[in-house]
Design an enzyme around this catalytic site. Sequence first.
Site, PDB file in Angstrom:
ATOM      1  N   ASP A 253       1.239 -33.764  26.518  1.00  0.00           N
ATOM      2  CA  ASP A 253       1.128 -32.925  27.714  1.00  0.00           C
ATOM      3  C   ASP A 253       2.174 -33.448  28.713  1.00  0.00           C
ATOM      4  O   ASP A 253       3.316 -32.974  28.731  1.00  0.00           O
ATOM      5  CB  ASP A 253      -0.313 -33.020  28.247  1.00  0.00           C
ATOM      6  CG  ASP A 253      -0.540 -32.330  29.586  1.00  0.00           C
ATOM      7  OD1 ASP A 253       0.429 -31.815  30.167  1.00  0.00           O
ATOM      8  OD2 ASP A 253      -1.695 -32.303  30.082  1.00  0.00           O
TER       9      ASP A 253
ATOM     10  N   GLY B 247      -3.798 -26.034  31.236  1.00  0.00           N
ATOM     11  CA  GLY B 247      -4.100 -25.484  32.553  1.00  0.00           C
ATOM     12  C   GLY B 247      -4.049 -26.570  33.600  1.00  0.00           C
ATOM     13  O   GLY B 247      -4.034 -27.758  33.288  1.00  0.00           O
TER      14      GLY B 247
ATOM     15  N   LYS C  97       2.222 -26.233  29.382  1.00  0.00           N
ATOM     16  CA  LYS C  97       1.749 -25.825  30.716  1.00  0.00           C
ATOM     17  C   LYS C  97       2.951 -25.264  31.441  1.00  0.00           C
ATOM     18  O   LYS C  97       3.842 -26.032  31.846  1.00  0.00           O
ATOM     19  CB  LYS C  97       1.254 -27.039  31.497  1.00  0.00           C
ATOM     20  CG  LYS C  97      -0.153 -27.459  31.197  1.00  0.00           C
ATOM     21  CD  LYS C  97      -0.534 -28.624  32.090  1.00  0.00           C
ATOM     22  CE  LYS C  97      -1.838 -29.222  31.620  1.00  0.00           C
ATOM     23  NZ  LYS C  97      -2.071 -30.539  32.229  1.00  0.00           N
TER      24      LYS C  97
ATOM     25  N   LYS D  41     -12.850 -29.852  25.138  1.00  0.00           N
ATOM     26  CA  LYS D  41     -11.930 -30.994  25.312  1.00  0.00           C
ATOM     27  C   LYS D  41     -12.614 -31.986  26.238  1.00  0.00           C
ATOM     28  O   LYS D  41     -13.032 -31.623  27.340  1.00  0.00           O
ATOM     29  CB  LYS D  41     -10.617 -30.480  25.909  1.00  0.00           C
ATOM     30  CG  LYS D  41      -9.758 -31.508  26.621  1.00  0.00           C
ATOM     31  CD  LYS D  41      -8.377 -30.925  26.931  1.00  0.00           C
ATOM     32  CE  LYS D  41      -7.825 -31.403  28.267  1.00  0.00           C
ATOM     33  NZ  LYS D  41      -6.509 -30.798  28.573  1.00  0.00           N
ATOM     34  N   LEU D  42     -12.735 -33.222  25.774  1.00  0.00           N
ATOM     35  CA  LEU D  42     -13.340 -34.261  26.599  1.00  0.00           C
ATOM     36  C   LEU D  42     -12.242 -35.128  27.209  1.00  0.00           C
ATOM     37  O   LEU D  42     -11.363 -35.616  26.502  1.00  0.00           O
ATOM     38  CB  LEU D  42     -14.250 -35.167  25.763  1.00  0.00           C
ATOM     39  CG  LEU D  42     -15.390 -34.503  24.984  1.00  0.00           C
ATOM     40  CD1 LEU D  42     -16.201 -35.577  24.255  1.00  0.00           C
ATOM     41  CD2 LEU D  42     -16.291 -33.692  25.907  1.00  0.00           C
ATOM     42  N   LYS D  43     -12.323 -35.322  28.506  1.00  0.00           N
ATOM     43  CA  LYS D  43     -11.432 -36.277  29.145  1.00  0.00           C
ATOM     44  C   LYS D  43     -11.925 -37.666  28.774  1.00  0.00           C
ATOM     45  O   LYS D  43     -13.139 -37.923  28.816  1.00  0.00           O
ATOM     46  CB  LYS D  43     -11.476 -36.088  30.665  1.00  0.00           C
ATOM     47  CG  LYS D  43     -10.819 -34.796  31.136  1.00  0.00           C
ATOM     48  CD  LYS D  43      -9.318 -34.850  30.934  1.00  0.00           C
ATOM     49  CE  LYS D  43      -8.621 -33.695  31.640  1.00  0.00           C
ATOM     50  NZ  LYS D  43      -7.149 -33.772  31.465  1.00  0.00           N
TER      51      LYS D  43
ATOM     52  N   GLU E  44      -4.806 -35.918  23.188  1.00  0.00           N
ATOM     53  CA  GLU E  44      -3.755 -35.497  24.114  1.00  0.00           C
ATOM     54  C   GLU E  44      -3.296 -36.686  24.959  1.00  0.00           C
ATOM     55  O   GLU E  44      -4.118 -37.408  25.522  1.00  0.00           O
ATOM     56  CB  GLU E  44      -4.341 -34.384  25.004  1.00  0.00           C
ATOM     57  CG  GLU E  44      -3.368 -33.667  25.911  1.00  0.00           C
ATOM     58  CD  GLU E  44      -4.073 -32.543  26.692  1.00  0.00           C
ATOM     59  OE1 GLU E  44      -5.173 -32.095  26.286  1.00  0.00           O
ATOM     60  OE2 GLU E  44      -3.521 -32.134  27.717  1.00  0.00           O
TER      61      GLU E  44
ATOM     62  N   SER F  88     -12.024 -27.775  29.436  1.00  0.00           N
ATOM     63  CA  SER F  88     -11.733 -29.186  29.636  1.00  0.00           C
ATOM     64  C   SER F  88     -12.878 -29.804  30.430  1.00  0.00           C
ATOM     65  O   SER F  88     -13.157 -29.378  31.553  1.00  0.00           O
ATOM     66  CB  SER F  88     -10.408 -29.297  30.398  1.00  0.00           C
ATOM     67  OG  SER F  88     -10.123 -30.638  30.710  1.00  0.00           O
TER      68      SER F  88
ATOM     69  N   ASP G  55      -8.545 -35.864  25.775  1.00  0.00           N
ATOM     70  CA  ASP G  55      -7.344 -35.972  26.616  1.00  0.00           C
ATOM     71  C   ASP G  55      -7.426 -37.257  27.430  1.00  0.00           C
ATOM     72  O   ASP G  55      -8.338 -37.428  28.236  1.00  0.00           O
ATOM     73  CB  ASP G  55      -7.259 -34.756  27.549  1.00  0.00           C
ATOM     74  CG  ASP G  55      -5.966 -34.727  28.364  1.00  0.00           C
ATOM     75  OD1 ASP G  55      -5.135 -35.655  28.228  1.00  0.00           O
ATOM     76  OD2 ASP G  55      -5.784 -33.762  29.146  1.00  0.00           O
TER      77      ASP G  55
ATOM     78  N   ASN H 205      -4.856 -38.515  29.389  1.00  0.00           N
ATOM     79  CA  ASN H 205      -3.978 -38.542  30.560  1.00  0.00           C
ATOM     80  C   ASN H 205      -3.299 -39.907  30.732  1.00  0.00           C
ATOM     81  O   ASN H 205      -3.335 -40.508  31.806  1.00  0.00           O
ATOM     82  CB  ASN H 205      -4.731 -38.134  31.836  1.00  0.00           C
ATOM     83  CG  ASN H 205      -5.051 -36.652  31.868  1.00  0.00           C
ATOM     84  OD1 ASN H 205      -6.223 -36.265  31.781  1.00  0.00           O
ATOM     85  ND2 ASN H 205      -4.025 -35.817  31.959  1.00  0.00           N
TER      86      ASN H 205
HETATM   87  O1  OSB Z   1      -4.283 -33.104  31.603  1.00  0.00           O
HETATM   88  O2  OSB Z   1      -4.692 -31.148  30.952  1.00  0.00           O
HETATM   89  C1  OSB Z   1      -4.687 -31.982  31.859  1.00  0.00           C
HETATM   90  C2  OSB Z   1      -6.267 -30.470  34.990  1.00  0.00           C
HETATM   91  C3  OSB Z   1      -5.459 -30.992  35.950  1.00  0.00           C
HETATM   92  C4  OSB Z   1      -4.453 -31.862  35.610  1.00  0.00           C
HETATM   93  C5  OSB Z   1      -4.251 -32.191  34.274  1.00  0.00           C
HETATM   94  C6  OSB Z   1      -5.046 -31.653  33.272  1.00  0.00           C
HETATM   95  C7  OSB Z   1      -6.098 -30.804  33.648  1.00  0.00           C
HETATM   96  C8  OSB Z   1      -7.058 -30.262  32.701  1.00  0.00           C
HETATM   97  C9  OSB Z   1      -7.814 -29.014  33.094  1.00  0.00           C
HETATM   98  O3  OSB Z   1      -7.349 -30.798  31.654  1.00  0.00           O
HETATM   99  C10 OSB Z   1      -7.273 -27.811  32.437  1.00  0.00           C
HETATM  100  C11 OSB Z   1      -7.809 -26.539  33.051  1.00  0.00           C
HETATM  101  O4  OSB Z   1      -8.915 -26.155  32.710  1.00  0.00           O
HETATM  102  O5  OSB Z   1      -7.106 -25.933  33.896  1.00  0.00           O
HETATM  103 MG    MG Z   2      -3.667 -33.051  29.580  1.00  0.00          MG
END
Ligand code: OSB
Ligand code: MG
Length: 354
Positions: free
Chosen positions: A225, A277, A249, A147-149, A200, A121, A175, A177
């Site tokens: 998620d 994760g 998760k 995976k790109l935020k 995501e 990520s 992702d 969020n």
């Molecule tokens: O949205 O998946 C998420 C980390 C912290 C909180 C939310 C997310 C994440 C990650 C990192 O995307 C995932 C990892 O490498 O543990």
């Molecule tokens: Mg996520």
Amino acid sequence: MPLVAPFRTSFGTETARDVLLVRVVTPDAEGWGECVAMSEPLYSPEYVDGAAEVIRRFLLPALPGSLGANDVARALEPIKGHRMAKAALETAILDAQLRAAGESFGQFLGAARTRVPCGVSVGIMDSVPQLLDAVAGYLDEGYVRIKLKIEPGWDVEPVRAVRERFGDDVLLQVDANAAYALTDARHLARLDPFDLLLIEQPLANDDLVQHAALAPRLKTPICLDESIESAEHAAAAIALGSCSIVNIKPGRIGGYLEARRIHDLCRANGVAVWCGGMLETGLGRAANVALAALPGFTLPGDTSGSRRYYATDVTEPFELVDGHLEVPAGPGLGVEPIPSVLDEVTTATEWITL
Ligand code: OSB
Ligand code: MG
């Protein structure tokens, strides 16, 4: 524990993790559970100090003196929510139970393979060149999926740049969020030409209905998620058509037993799952990797190597081999905290006798 680099998402920037570990000591064994709650309630309502308070004040007193991991969720049922706190406690109890029985998490959960393919990520960066350098580094390390935020203002351009530089064969997903609204549907459809594996959590945590309205407007499959807090949420999302892929998760949904239920439900409904994760240490990672070895986990997870997160992990580091992590085979989690490292990073401990 300081992160090797700041991790920026649409909800904030993390430079360190304040990790709550639960250690359960029984007459037969001891076990560990890592709480994935973050310092602040920005990803979900839970936060690490709150989780400690809930465990101390409500969860431990609700447990009978003697019980198995299978009984934990039911005993804690009267206490609403707080799934991250519950997951840490249940995992520690399950670990102690499995260590005593000489069984690994992978065996117990039903792992179908001995190693799992790993994605990574990648946080929001200050510039596209900086992002391309980071992605290049991860691909060199062998990660099989990127995976790109994303967030408004950092979406189509970084995706286009990664596709242009690294080609169409790289498994790529994004992702958000929860950073978008349904009124952004047309903008999000601009990601369609880039052949992403999934997007995501584009919309709000509690909005299964609007995700269902968004899904037919995008070619990119929707993965949830934050919205999936339990098997019931997963069932509702599947019935509504809110997503076609689920990020499981364990720390978010109350533990590995509930994670397995979601896996089974999704598998029966033809919904792909992958293991998410929360920047776990080696303790949480060990169990995640075991879960990711179940047969329904058909997409690479955010199960990255220890060095993606920490210069020094609390366990022996997880290291990528050929883009994969090995599922620990020893009893329970199959890994232990290294006492000297644990001592060094420990800021407080509390011992509660039941
Ligand atoms: O949205 O998946 C998420 C980390 C912290 C909180 C939310 C997310 C994440 C990650 C990192 O995307 C995932 C990892 O490498 O543990
Ligand atoms: Mg996520």
